[in-house]
Design a protein around this motif. Structure first.
Motif, PDB file in Angstrom:
ATOM      1  N   ARG B 139       0.831  -1.208   0.000  1.00 16.06           N
ATOM      2  CA  ARG B 139       0.000   0.000   0.000  1.00 16.06           C
ATOM      3  C   ARG B 139       0.863   1.255   0.000  1.00 16.06           C
ATOM      4  NH1 ARG B 139      -5.065  -0.556   2.439  1.00 16.06           N
ATOM      5  NH2 ARG B 139      -5.163   1.704   2.646  1.00 16.06           N
ATOM      6  N   ALA B 140       1.967   1.203   0.750  1.00 17.36           N
ATOM      7  CA  ALA B 140       2.870   2.352   0.802  1.00 17.36           C
ATOM      8  C   ALA B 140       3.432   2.646  -0.584  1.00 17.36           C
ATOM      9  CB  ALA B 140       4.001   2.085   1.802  1.00 17.36           C
ATOM     10  N   LEU B 141       3.807   1.579  -1.275  1.00 19.17           N
ATOM     11  CA  LEU B 141       4.375   1.733  -2.613  1.00 19.17           C
ATOM     12  C   LEU B 141       3.347   2.346  -3.570  1.00 19.17           C
ATOM     13  CD1 LEU B 141       6.705   1.104  -4.584  1.00 19.17           C
ATOM     14  CD2 LEU B 141       5.675  -1.133  -4.948  1.00 19.17           C
ATOM     15  N   GLU B 142       2.139   1.807  -3.496  1.00 20.56           N
ATOM     16  CA  GLU B 142       1.055   2.306  -4.336  1.00 20.56           C
ATOM     17  C   GLU B 142       0.815   3.804  -4.062  1.00 20.56           C
ATOM     18  OE1 GLU B 142      -3.625   1.664  -3.728  1.00 20.56           O
ATOM     19  OE2 GLU B 142      -2.412  -0.154  -3.568  1.00 20.56           O
ATOM     20  N   MET B 143       0.882   4.166  -2.789  1.00 20.56           N
ATOM     21  CA  MET B 143       0.649   5.559  -2.391  1.00 20.56           C
ATOM     22  C   MET B 143       1.775   6.472  -2.887  1.00 20.56           C
ATOM     23  SD  MET B 143      -1.988   6.693  -0.927  1.00 20.56           S
ATOM     24  CE  MET B 143      -2.207   8.453  -1.190  1.00 20.56           C
ATOM     25  N   LEU B 144       3.018   5.983  -2.841  1.00 24.64           N
ATOM     26  CA  LEU B 144       4.136   6.787  -3.359  1.00 24.64           C
ATOM     27  C   LEU B 144       3.957   7.047  -4.849  1.00 24.64           C
ATOM     28  CD1 LEU B 144       7.395   5.460  -1.627  1.00 24.64           C
ATOM     29  CD2 LEU B 144       6.074   7.502  -1.106  1.00 24.64           C
ATOM     30  N   ARG B 145       3.412   6.058  -5.556  1.00 26.97           N
ATOM     31  CA  ARG B 145       3.121   6.264  -6.987  1.00 26.97           C
ATOM     32  C   ARG B 145       2.065   7.339  -7.150  1.00 26.97           C
ATOM     33  NH1 ARG B 145       3.100   0.533  -7.889  1.00 26.97           N
ATOM     34  NH2 ARG B 145       5.179  -0.016  -8.623  1.00 26.97           N
ATOM     35  N   GLN B 146       1.036   7.262  -6.298  1.00 21.37           N
ATOM     36  CA  GLN B 146      -0.060   8.238  -6.414  1.00 21.37           C
ATOM     37  C   GLN B 146       0.396   9.661  -6.167  1.00 21.37           C
ATOM     38  OE1 GLN B 146      -3.698   7.691  -4.364  1.00 21.37           O
ATOM     39  NE2 GLN B 146      -4.079   5.679  -5.237  1.00 21.37           N
ATOM     40  N   VAL B 147       1.354   9.842  -5.263  1.00 20.53           N
ATOM     41  CA  VAL B 147       1.831  11.206  -5.024  1.00 20.53           C
ATOM     42  C   VAL B 147       2.976  11.558  -5.980  1.00 20.53           C
ATOM     43  CG1 VAL B 147       1.071  11.272  -2.620  1.00 20.53           C
ATOM     44  CG2 VAL B 147       3.393  10.531  -3.139  1.00 20.53           C
ATOM     45  N   VAL B 171       5.828  12.692   0.534  1.00 19.16           N
ATOM     46  CA  VAL B 171       5.781  11.527   1.429  1.00 19.16           C
ATOM     47  C   VAL B 171       4.788  11.774   2.559  1.00 19.16           C
ATOM     48  CG1 VAL B 171       7.109  10.194   3.122  1.00 19.16           C
ATOM     49  CG2 VAL B 171       8.109  10.722   0.895  1.00 19.16           C
ATOM     50  N   MET B 172       4.815  12.996   3.114  1.00 19.28           N
ATOM     51  CA  MET B 172       3.866  13.334   4.179  1.00 19.28           C
ATOM     52  C   MET B 172       2.431  13.163   3.689  1.00 19.28           C
ATOM     53  SD  MET B 172       5.114  14.185   7.147  1.00 19.28           S
ATOM     54  CE  MET B 172       3.678  14.950   7.886  1.00 19.28           C
ATOM     55  N   ILE B 173       2.193  13.622   2.466  1.00 21.25           N
ATOM     56  CA  ILE B 173       0.842  13.525   1.908  1.00 21.25           C
ATOM     57  C   ILE B 173       0.470  12.066   1.702  1.00 21.25           C
ATOM     58  CG2 ILE B 173      -0.556  14.052  -0.129  1.00 21.25           C
ATOM     59  CD1 ILE B 173       1.053  16.689  -0.340  1.00 21.25           C
ATOM     60  N   ASP B 207      -5.758  17.189  -6.802  1.00 23.84           N
ATOM     61  CA  ASP B 207      -6.054  15.993  -7.606  1.00 23.84           C
ATOM     62  C   ASP B 207      -6.484  14.831  -6.726  1.00 23.84           C
ATOM     63  OD1 ASP B 207      -5.364  17.487  -9.729  1.00 23.84           O
ATOM     64  OD2 ASP B 207      -3.463  16.463 -10.159  1.00 23.84           O
ATOM     65  N   LEU B 208      -5.729  14.620  -5.632  1.00 21.91           N
ATOM     66  CA  LEU B 208      -6.051  13.497  -4.757  1.00 21.91           C
ATOM     67  C   LEU B 208      -7.398  13.712  -4.085  1.00 21.91           C
ATOM     68  CD1 LEU B 208      -2.549  12.892  -3.170  1.00 21.91           C
ATOM     69  CD2 LEU B 208      -3.720  11.426  -4.798  1.00 21.91           C
ATOM     70  N   GLN B 209      -7.689  14.979  -3.794  1.00 17.99           N
ATOM     71  CA  GLN B 209      -8.979  15.298  -3.183  1.00 17.99           C
ATOM     72  C   GLN B 209     -10.114  14.926  -4.131  1.00 17.99           C
ATOM     73  OE1 GLN B 209      -9.486  19.444  -2.593  1.00 17.99           O
ATOM     74  NE2 GLN B 209     -11.096  19.197  -1.063  1.00 17.99           N
ATOM     75  N   GLN B 210      -9.903  15.198  -5.408  1.00 15.07           N
ATOM     76  CA  GLN B 210     -10.946  14.869  -6.382  1.00 15.07           C
ATOM     77  C   GLN B 210     -11.128  13.373  -6.516  1.00 15.07           C
ATOM     78  OE1 GLN B 210     -10.081  17.108  -9.939  1.00 15.07           O
ATOM     79  NE2 GLN B 210     -11.037  18.922  -9.048  1.00 15.07           N
ATOM     80  N   GLU B 211     -10.025  12.634  -6.429  1.00  6.89           N
ATOM     81  CA  GLU B 211     -10.126  11.172  -6.522  1.00  6.89           C
ATOM     82  C   GLU B 211     -10.816  10.581  -5.308  1.00  6.89           C
ATOM     83  OE1 GLU B 211      -6.332   9.241  -7.254  1.00  6.89           O
ATOM     84  OE2 GLU B 211      -5.804  10.883  -8.624  1.00  6.89           O
TER      85      GLU B 211
END
Lengths: 313, 334
Positions: B139-147, B171-173, B207-211
């Protein structure tokens, strides 16, 4: 990393050389002529001169030093004046009790002091903190021999729970080995614990004010995880440093503790040697202790990058 | 982002009062009777100078006020109807990082220097979702991709000091959003960053807020950021809400003298020749916590001050639409 390790290891050589020079001069500069002491009260001038020639004390100082250093490097620490036996053998015989006592004391101090320090920092200003800090002042202030005799009176003489004194080798009887170590460990460990607890508290207090601790809490982590993983790991460098430098305190304490509890270790050997002015033994003990101190602190220096990834050399 | 105004708000702060215990006497009030709401997908900006109680408001919501002196004195913080001010510590921990997350101003000091980035992100998942460690790291990896962190596999194993400031804030986000929180508290998230990086980070948040439909409470002193990000704006001064409205209402018709002062203090580009004089400033400073004046706390610095302002604090008065301001002079007769 490797170049740091190698440099750090090489850096111990000059330190050990300075120790060697001081130890060497100790004998030569001390009051009283060792040759005269060895020869005894009824010796003639000729006897003393002969002994002096035997020990090489009649040669130039520099020559003596080089000769002595050569002997050291080949593992020859000279012979005890009184027992007429090699010093290195005397020390080896006494290593086990002292090593056992040091290891148990360090373990005891770390297991006691680090949780106490963490707890005090976590609840800084509360009665828990104040109690722990007051106890640490007390433990630091009361001399080791007083704590030792107090423990003997309480646990051995009054309650008859533990042996009064002595030492049993681990290979002879593991249970008795441990029973004999309990009181000396507590007596010696309390001072060390007090020092370690104060350092742990101070470092943790600083770390707990850091932003990343707030982040850890904002993530929903429970306090034990915040304290032990996020805070203590950050505080570990100063704590580990104190464990190393506090070793000096421990070494002084070992001498006293071994006397109080009649443990036949290096500490007792040291006292006997000093009382008898057995210079080769004194020199040998100082060299061994200094070397242990230097190497333990070397090990700690080498451990830093494992504790804090920002430390790169 | 479009949001349904009829939908119940995700977070309701109602009459929040944050106080600090003092040696003796009554506690100092840092946040005074503050109320606001945020809806799903909405961005609320809280604006004000340093020391206005913006950050303390965010910390109050998460119940992370500095111990042992700070505490919530009164009021409710309702997350989907549940009052966070009343729940147990264990229940609160389950909220932090999962339902409400926070990102901080200084990404360097807010990340733990001795733990890897992957570990810091994954442990949030671990405490909230009880997955095994490799799933958490996934999940961490997936999240790093997203940011949008380049080479996320490698970054996972790195430590914060090996990243740039902008990457650290990403990373914080990632850490804050990995459990898909309903509310994100962003306390000056771009203040410590270069201007170009600021824009990237703000874009990313939007962008993340919209997703995800996360409600964002963005704390800032930068009106440029407000204009960029906010749907609604709340202006705080000395622990009080002094003005509130939609972003257009606030920018078109700033009503409270403090809001006007903040607007006037903004540098303008393309103001024409000869417009390069000194920036306007609001004289004076925010009064210290223990020295708040009676009446309107802005009165000592206000250009329009009346005698009444020094005696009685003005209530929040509607000035049309969703727009309200607390001022005897500019909102009182509206």
């Amino acid at each position: 990393m490797w170049s740091y390790a190698i440099r750090r290891i090489l850096a111990t050589i000059p330190v050990l050389c300075v120790v060697a020079i001081i130890v060497f001069l100790l004998l030569r500069l001390s009051p009283g002529d060792p040759a005269a002491i060895i020869a005894g009260d009824n010796a003639t001038v000729d006897d003393i001169a002969m002994i002096r020639a035997q020990l090489g004390l009649d040669r130039p100082l520099l020559q003596q030093f080089v000769f002595w250093l050569g002997q050291l490097l080949s593992g020859d620490f000279g012979n005890s004046i009184y027992l007429a036996r090699p010093v290195i053998g005397l020390i080896m015989e006494r290593v086990e009790p002292t090593l056992a006592l040091s290891v148990t004391t360090m373990a005891f101090a770390m297991l006691l002091a680090i949780p106490m320090g963490v707890l005090a920092a976590w609840r800084a200003g509360s009665w828990v903190d104040q109690t722990i800090m007051a106890l640490s002042v007390l433990a630091f202030s009361v001399p080791v021999f007083l704590i030792g005799y107090g423990l003997v009176i309480g646990f051995s003489l009054t309650l008859d729970l533990l042996p009064v004194q002595g030492f049993v080798s681990l290979s002879d009887d593991p249970l008795q080995f441990l029973r004999h170590l309990v009181l000396p460990t507590i007596a010696l460990g309390l001072v060390y614990s007090a020092l370690l607890a104060r350092i742990t508290r101070a470092t943790m207090l600083e770390t707990l004010n850091e932003d990343f601790i707030r982040t850890a809490r904002a993530k929903g982590l429970a306090e034990p995880r915040v304290l032990l993983l996020h805070a203590l790991k950050n505080a570990s460098v100063p704590i580990v440093t104190t464990i190393g430098t506090g070793l000096a305190l421990l070494i002084g304490g070992v001498v006293v503790t071994e006397s109080v509890f009649a443990i036949p270790g290096i500490g007792r050997l040291t006292i006997e040697a000093v009382l008898q002015r057995d210079y080769p033994v004194i020199q040998g003990v100082i060299l061994v202790i200094a070397a242990v101190y230097v190497f333990v602190n070397l090990a700690i220096d080498l451990a830093y990058p494992l504790l804090d990834p920002r430390i790169r050399f | 982002m479009a949001f349904d105004a009829a939908e119940a708000p995700v977070l309701v702060v109602d009459g929040l009062r944050t106080e600090f215990a003092t040696g003796e006497g009554p506690p100092s009030v840092a946040v005074h009777d503050l109320s606001f709401t945020v809806r799903r997908g909405e961005t609320l900006c809280i604006v004000g100078e340093s020391g206005c109680g913006k950050s303390l408001t965010a910390l109050s919501i998460l119940r992370l006020l500095p111990r042992p002196y700070g505490r919530i004195g009164a009021g409710r913080v309702l997350l989907d109807g549940q009052d966070l001010a009343q729940i147990s510590d264990a229940e609160m921990r389950a909220v932090r990082g999962r339902a409400i997350s926070m990102i901080f101003q200084e990404p360097m000091s807010s990340l733990n220097p001795v733990l890897t980035i992957g570990r810091q992100i994954a442990e949030t998942v671990m405490v909230h979702e009880q997955l095994d460690w490799s799933a958490c790291m996934g999940r961490a990896l997936e999240m790093l991709r997203q940011v949008r962190i380049p080479e996320p596999e490698r970054r996972l194993q790195e430590y914060p000091h090996q990243l740039s400031g902008g990457m650290r804030q990403r990373v914080m986000i990632a850490m804050a959003l990995v459990c898909r929180p309903r509310v994100l508290l962003a306390d000056e998230p771009t203040t410590a960053l270069d201007v170009t990086i600021q824009a990237q980070i703000l874009d990313l948040v939007r962008d993340l807020q919209q997703e995800t439909g996360t409600a964002v409470i963005l704390i800032t002193h930068d009106l440029g950021v407000v204009a960029e990000m906010a749907e609604r704006v709340l202006v705080m001064y000395a622990g009080n809400k002094v003005e509130e409205g939609s972003v257009t209402e606030i920018f078109d018709a700033p009503t409270h003298p403090y809001t006007r002062g903040l607007m006037a203090a903004m540098p303008h580009l393309g103001g024409g020749q000869g417009h390069r004089g000194r920036l306007n400033e609001i004289p004076g400073v925010v009064p210290a916590l223990h020295a708040r004046p009676p009446g309107c706390s802005f009165a000592p610095r206000c250009p329009l001050v009346l005698d009444k302002c020094r005696v009685e604090a003005p209530p929040l008065l509607g000035v049309g639409g969703t727009h309200a301001a607390a001022c005897w002079v500019t909102a009182g007769n509206a």
